[in-house]
Design an enzyme around this catalytic site. Structure first.
Site, PDB file in Angstrom:
ATOM      1  N   LEU A 138      -2.600  -0.710  10.839  1.00 36.94           N
ATOM      2  CA  LEU A 138      -2.365  -1.827  10.038  1.00 36.94           C
ATOM      3  C   LEU A 138      -1.327  -1.811   8.870  1.00 36.94           C
ATOM      4  O   LEU A 138      -1.251  -0.884   8.133  1.00 36.94           O
ATOM      5  CB  LEU A 138      -3.869  -2.298   9.413  1.00 36.94           C
ATOM      6  CG  LEU A 138      -4.857  -2.721  10.174  1.00 36.94           C
ATOM      7  CD1 LEU A 138      -6.129  -2.655   9.675  1.00 36.94           C
ATOM      8  CD2 LEU A 138      -4.561  -3.916  11.126  1.00 36.94           C
ATOM      9  N   ASP A 139      -0.680  -2.758   8.443  1.00 41.92           N
ATOM     10  CA  ASP A 139       0.091  -2.730   7.185  1.00 41.92           C
ATOM     11  C   ASP A 139      -0.750  -1.996   5.928  1.00 41.92           C
ATOM     12  O   ASP A 139      -1.855  -2.462   5.918  1.00 41.92           O
ATOM     13  CB  ASP A 139       0.875  -4.047   6.702  1.00 41.92           C
ATOM     14  CG  ASP A 139       1.595  -4.487   7.895  1.00 41.92           C
ATOM     15  OD1 ASP A 139       2.018  -3.775   8.642  1.00 41.92           O
ATOM     16  OD2 ASP A 139       1.818  -5.636   7.774  1.00 41.92           O
ATOM     17  N   LYS A 140       0.087  -1.656   5.177  1.00 41.05           N
ATOM     18  CA  LYS A 140      -0.653  -0.899   3.804  1.00 41.05           C
ATOM     19  C   LYS A 140      -1.614  -1.953   3.240  1.00 41.05           C
ATOM     20  O   LYS A 140      -2.736  -1.599   2.950  1.00 41.05           O
ATOM     21  CB  LYS A 140       0.585  -0.466   2.981  1.00 41.05           C
ATOM     22  CG  LYS A 140      -0.233   0.289   1.548  1.00 41.05           C
ATOM     23  CD  LYS A 140       0.694   0.443   0.518  1.00 41.05           C
ATOM     24  CE  LYS A 140       0.265   1.006  -0.865  1.00 41.05           C
ATOM     25  NZ  LYS A 140       1.381   1.189  -1.633  1.00 41.05           N
ATOM     26  N   THR A 142      -2.857  -4.595   4.312  1.00 38.75           N
ATOM     27  CA  THR A 142      -3.823  -5.500   5.385  1.00 38.75           C
ATOM     28  C   THR A 142      -5.183  -4.674   5.455  1.00 38.75           C
ATOM     29  O   THR A 142      -4.948  -3.391   5.683  1.00 38.75           O
ATOM     30  CB  THR A 142      -3.200  -5.701   6.820  1.00 38.75           C
ATOM     31  OG1 THR A 142      -1.832  -6.438   6.543  1.00 38.75           O
ATOM     32  CG2 THR A 142      -4.282  -6.320   7.636  1.00 38.75           C
ATOM     33  N   ARG A 237       2.514 -11.972  10.150  1.00 41.36           N
ATOM     34  CA  ARG A 237       3.262 -12.327   9.007  1.00 41.36           C
ATOM     35  C   ARG A 237       4.577 -13.058   9.456  1.00 41.36           C
ATOM     36  O   ARG A 237       4.966 -14.127   8.893  1.00 41.36           O
ATOM     37  CB  ARG A 237       3.526 -11.156   8.272  1.00 41.36           C
ATOM     38  CG  ARG A 237       2.271 -10.372   7.579  1.00 41.36           C
ATOM     39  CD  ARG A 237       2.585  -9.178   7.062  1.00 41.36           C
ATOM     40  NE  ARG A 237       3.504  -8.847   5.728  1.00 41.36           N
ATOM     41  CZ  ARG A 237       3.809  -7.932   5.656  1.00 41.36           C
ATOM     42  NH1 ARG A 237       3.588  -6.842   5.940  1.00 41.36           N
ATOM     43  NH2 ARG A 237       4.615  -7.971   4.143  1.00 41.36           N
TER      44      ARG A 237
END
Length: 315
Positions: A138-140, A142, A237
């Site tokens: 997961l993105d930082k 998220t 996104r």
């Protein structure tokens, strides 16, 4: 931590006569990737009737095989005592609820203080599993659920399940605008041609499929339930921004809506100042690769997203 070893003794079936050794071994030991098996063969860690052989050697059928499976520990990432929210744990896997702000893997600009460092402190044996068992990311900024393999064999199986779209991943996303209905976005994604830190919809990119449906409408915003088929970098996104509905708070693909929101009072100002992309990995479901049990996990909405939604309800 030192390397881990396992010994496998097996007899190949007569039906493999004429087949390449590495192909027959991959069929006999599907819990390992073919690349890993080929490395073991080339290193002399696999014996065919008591002798070292090449991966491409042709078989007569019925041969005896001994595999000394070695799993070297990764010493490049250090264990760090970072608090983890573990929602499920057994001998085969972990499910982690990641907070926003925690980077998943060490990298440029984030050499330490990552989820991978935390996992190695939670279970030092993960040093022998690729990327400490992480099979997706997961993105930082998220938040939400991630599954972690605790053995190399389970890692291979979970990676294969992810590739075959047998792991269900559901998200809540708060977007700008009011889409008329749910739908599916099937647009390939690749690296942006000029801005290398961004991703973009590209014809020559990798296949990316996102399903979304409307959960709740607000004044100028919409809460969406999103289901991923593929897992490209920044997929949700990028896809929602491409449709004209970027995520609230997205610093890369979002829009500057702060001035108009600030005129709507303190609630609008709080929405405009939301410090991260409003995206939460809420649901994770899959068949346990060791037990065959159907597992499904649901993560509660983080406090900051809950407050954001309450402010939208007040506008």
């Amino acid at each position: 931590m030192t390397a881990k070893f396992l010994i496998h003794d097996l007899q190949l079936p007569a039906e493999v006569a004429g087949a390449r050794f590495d192909q027959a071994l991959a069929a006999a030991l599907p819990q390992y990737s073919r690349a890993r098996l080929q490395r073991w063969i080339s290193a002399g860690s696999v014996l065919l009737d008591g002798r070292a052989v090449r991966p491409r050697e042709r078989l007569a059928g019925g041969e005896q095989v001994r595999v000394q499976a070695e799993f070297p520990a990764d010493a490049t990432v250090e264990a760090e005592a970072i608090s983890l929210q573990v929602v499920y744990e057994d001998d085969a896997l972990l499910v982690i609820d990641k907070p926003a702000g925690l980077v998943v893997h060490p990298g440029a600009g984030n050499p330490r203080h990552t989820l991978q460092n935390a996992l190695l402190a939670h279970d030092p044996a993960l040093a022998t599993v690729p990327r400490a068992g992480l099979i997706h990311r997961l993105d930082k900024e998220t938040s939400g659920l991630l599954v972690v393999a605790r053995t190399p064999q389970i890692h291979v199986q979970l990676v294969r399940m992810l590739q075959e779209r047998r792991i269900a991943r559901g998200y809540l996303a708060l977007s700008l605008g009011r889409p008329t209905a749910g739908g599916t976005i099937a647009e390939s994604i690749g690296r942006h041609r000029t801005q290398r830190t961004r991703m973009a919809v590209r014809r020559d990119g990798r296949e990316a499929v996102t399903h979304y449906r409307i959960e709740e409408r607000f004044r100028g915003h919409t809460l969406l339930r999103v289901q991923l088929e593929t897992g490209r970098t920044h997929q949700i996104r990028v896809h929602l921004a491409e449709r004209g509905h970027p995520l609230v708070g997205d610093p890369v693909y979002g829009t500057r809506a702060g001035r108009g929101l600030a005129r709507l009072g303190p609630e609008g100002a709080a929405i405009a100042a939301f410090p991260r992309q409003a995206l939460h990995a809420k649901r994770l479901g899959f068949i346990h690769p060791a037990t065959g049990q159907a597992l499904e996990f649901d993560s509660a909405l983080p406090a900051d997203l809950g407050a954001l939604i309450r402010n939208l309800e007040l506008l």
